[in-house]
Enzyme design. Structure first.
Site, PDB file in Angstrom:
ATOM      1  N   CYS A 159      35.512  37.156  35.283  1.00 49.85           N
ATOM      2  CA  CYS A 159      34.932  38.457  34.934  1.00 49.85           C
ATOM      3  C   CYS A 159      35.507  39.070  33.671  1.00 49.85           C
ATOM      4  O   CYS A 159      35.062  40.142  33.252  1.00 49.85           O
ATOM      5  CB  CYS A 159      35.083  39.413  36.113  1.00 49.85           C
ATOM      6  N   HIS A 284      37.021  48.839  35.459  1.00 53.09           N
ATOM      7  CA  HIS A 284      36.450  47.594  35.999  1.00 53.09           C
ATOM      8  C   HIS A 284      35.725  47.910  37.304  1.00 53.09           C
ATOM      9  O   HIS A 284      34.617  47.434  37.523  1.00 53.09           O
ATOM     10  CB  HIS A 284      37.552  46.553  36.197  1.00 53.09           C
ATOM     11  N   HIS A 318      27.876  44.121  39.347  1.00 53.03           N
ATOM     12  CA  HIS A 318      28.951  43.446  38.626  1.00 53.03           C
ATOM     13  C   HIS A 318      28.337  42.240  37.916  1.00 53.03           C
ATOM     14  O   HIS A 318      27.967  41.253  38.557  1.00 53.03           O
ATOM     15  CB  HIS A 318      30.040  43.016  39.605  1.00 53.03           C
TER      16      HIS A 318
END
Length: 398
Positions: A159, A284, A318
């Site tokens: 990520c 995040h 996400h």
């Protein structure tokens, strides 16, 4: 003295929309238009995901071997900055522009579809080529489609992938190996990833709810963003990067947030800024119990409860390997007066129920603005499996 680098143009497509103006409109309004229920990704279970609704054109015949959904996303965002890239080619030459892109899924979704055809028909579909799903396919396709012959490679660090491209490209430019760089990333919804997160019990039962006492996991999304990184002045400047690897666990973050905090401190040091200079933090904020707890601690230790911040993942899901790049695009849209004349901040969407076990953060709602300033700096966090941490600071340019 460090030479200044600017993020001179941006192309973006996310579940919020396609193109800078559409994405900015949805971002500052707090839209969740792209969060939809899908029944084709998990066996016998519907799941909410962040999906791009707009149609994506097939790749031209010369690039048919790369014709995955992931590369179609990249084609769409490259088209938005094509003029800026052509201008850079005329100034530097096509061998002096690097292409550094990030992904995690690449074209796996197309490989999954091809495998189903093979199991049904006993033969691979004619359009399928293994290069569609190779990790390196993204940068290879982008460079070839742009007619660039300089350094080109893909970063795959989960990520943090498409955030780390900024640091890698800056190193190439400072080392004299390139004069400019095309940076960004793309990731696409696929069954393998959704089932993997389901096996980890990391998927939300509904929509993700970052930093809430009721948070129960992530919503997966897809998206792409691309930028031209150049010495030529532009609306946004690359101020600082911070990279760490805490290697605490294969999937779980360090609960104390040490690697995340160190990445932010390194970015501030690189930018020659103190914590008080940061006007906004894009968290995040995945809405998993462990990630949000770790990040809240790291933010509070460095910034206290002052800095305005939000997780945008409740609007997009996400976006995995594309998250860092797309959330850098959100900073770019926020800092650029042409896309944000009202100086709005991306809102934090959640149920409003704070977790008493977490430090208090300044989570901003719809309509929150940042004060006018000739120099505004904002930070974005991207944290990947295995403890790959990246903090990126962008600021108003020119």
């Amino acid at each position: 003295m460090k030479s200044a680098l600017f993020v001179t143009d941006c192309g973006v497509v996310t579940p919020l929309g396609r193109g800078k103006q559409a994405v900015a409109q949805g971002l500052f309004a707090g839209s969740q238009r792209g969060i939809v229920a899908r029944e084709d990704l998990l066996p016998a279970r519907a799941v909410e995901v962040g999906a791009i609704q707009e149609s994506l054109a097939p790749l031209p015949g010369a690039f048919a071997v790369y014709d995955s959904r992931n590369n179609r996303l990249m084609q769409a965002v490259l088209a938005e900055i094509a003029a800026a890239i052509e201008n850079a080619k005329s100034r530097y030459g096509r061998d002096r522009i690097a292409v550094i892109l990030g992904t995690s899924t690449s074209g796996i979704a197309d490989g999954e579809d091809a495998l189903m055809d093979y199991r049904r028909d006993g033969a691979w579909p004619p359009r399928f080529d293994y290069r569609m799903q190779e990790t390196g396919s993204l940068a290879e396709f982008a460079a070839r489609s742009l007619g660039l012959t300089g350094l080109a490679y893909t970063i795959a660090t989960a990520c943090s992938s498409s955030a780390k491209v900024f640091a890698s490209a800056r190193r190439l430019i400072r080392a004299g190996l390139a004069d400019a760089a095309v940076v960004g990333g793309a990731d696409t919804l696929c069954r393998m990833t959704l089932n993997g997160f389901a096996s980890l019990e990391a998927l939300s039962k509904g929509r993700c709810n970052p930093f809430s006492a009721h948070r129960d996991g992530i919503t997966v999304g897809e998206g792409a963003a691309v930028f031209l990184l150049d010495r030529e002045p532009g609306p946004v400047r690359l101020l600082g990067v911070g990279e760490t690897s805490d290697a605490h666990h294969a999937t779980a973050p360090d609960p104390e947030g040490r690697g995340a905090g160190q990445a932010m401190r390194e970015a501030l040091e690189d930018a020659e800024l103190g914590p008080d200079a940061i006007a906004y933090v894009n968290l995040h904020g995945t809405a998993t119990p462990l990630n949000d707890a770790m990040e809240a601690k790291a933010i509070a230790d460095l910034f206290g409860s002052r800095v305005p911040c939000s997780s945008t993942k409740a609007m997009t899901g996400h976006m995995l390997g594309a998250a860092g790049g797309c959330e850098a695009a959100f900073l770019w849209l926020t800092l650029n007066p042409q896309t944000n004349s009202e100086r709005l901040l991306p809102p934090h969407l959640w149920d409003g129920v704070p977790d008493p076990a977490l430090p208090t953060l300044n989570l901003v709602g719809r309509g929150t603005t940042f004060p006018p300033s000739p120099q505004t700096a904002m930070l974005s966090n991207s944290f990947g499996f295995g403890g790959s941490n990246m903090a990126l600071i962008l600021g108003s340019g020119r």
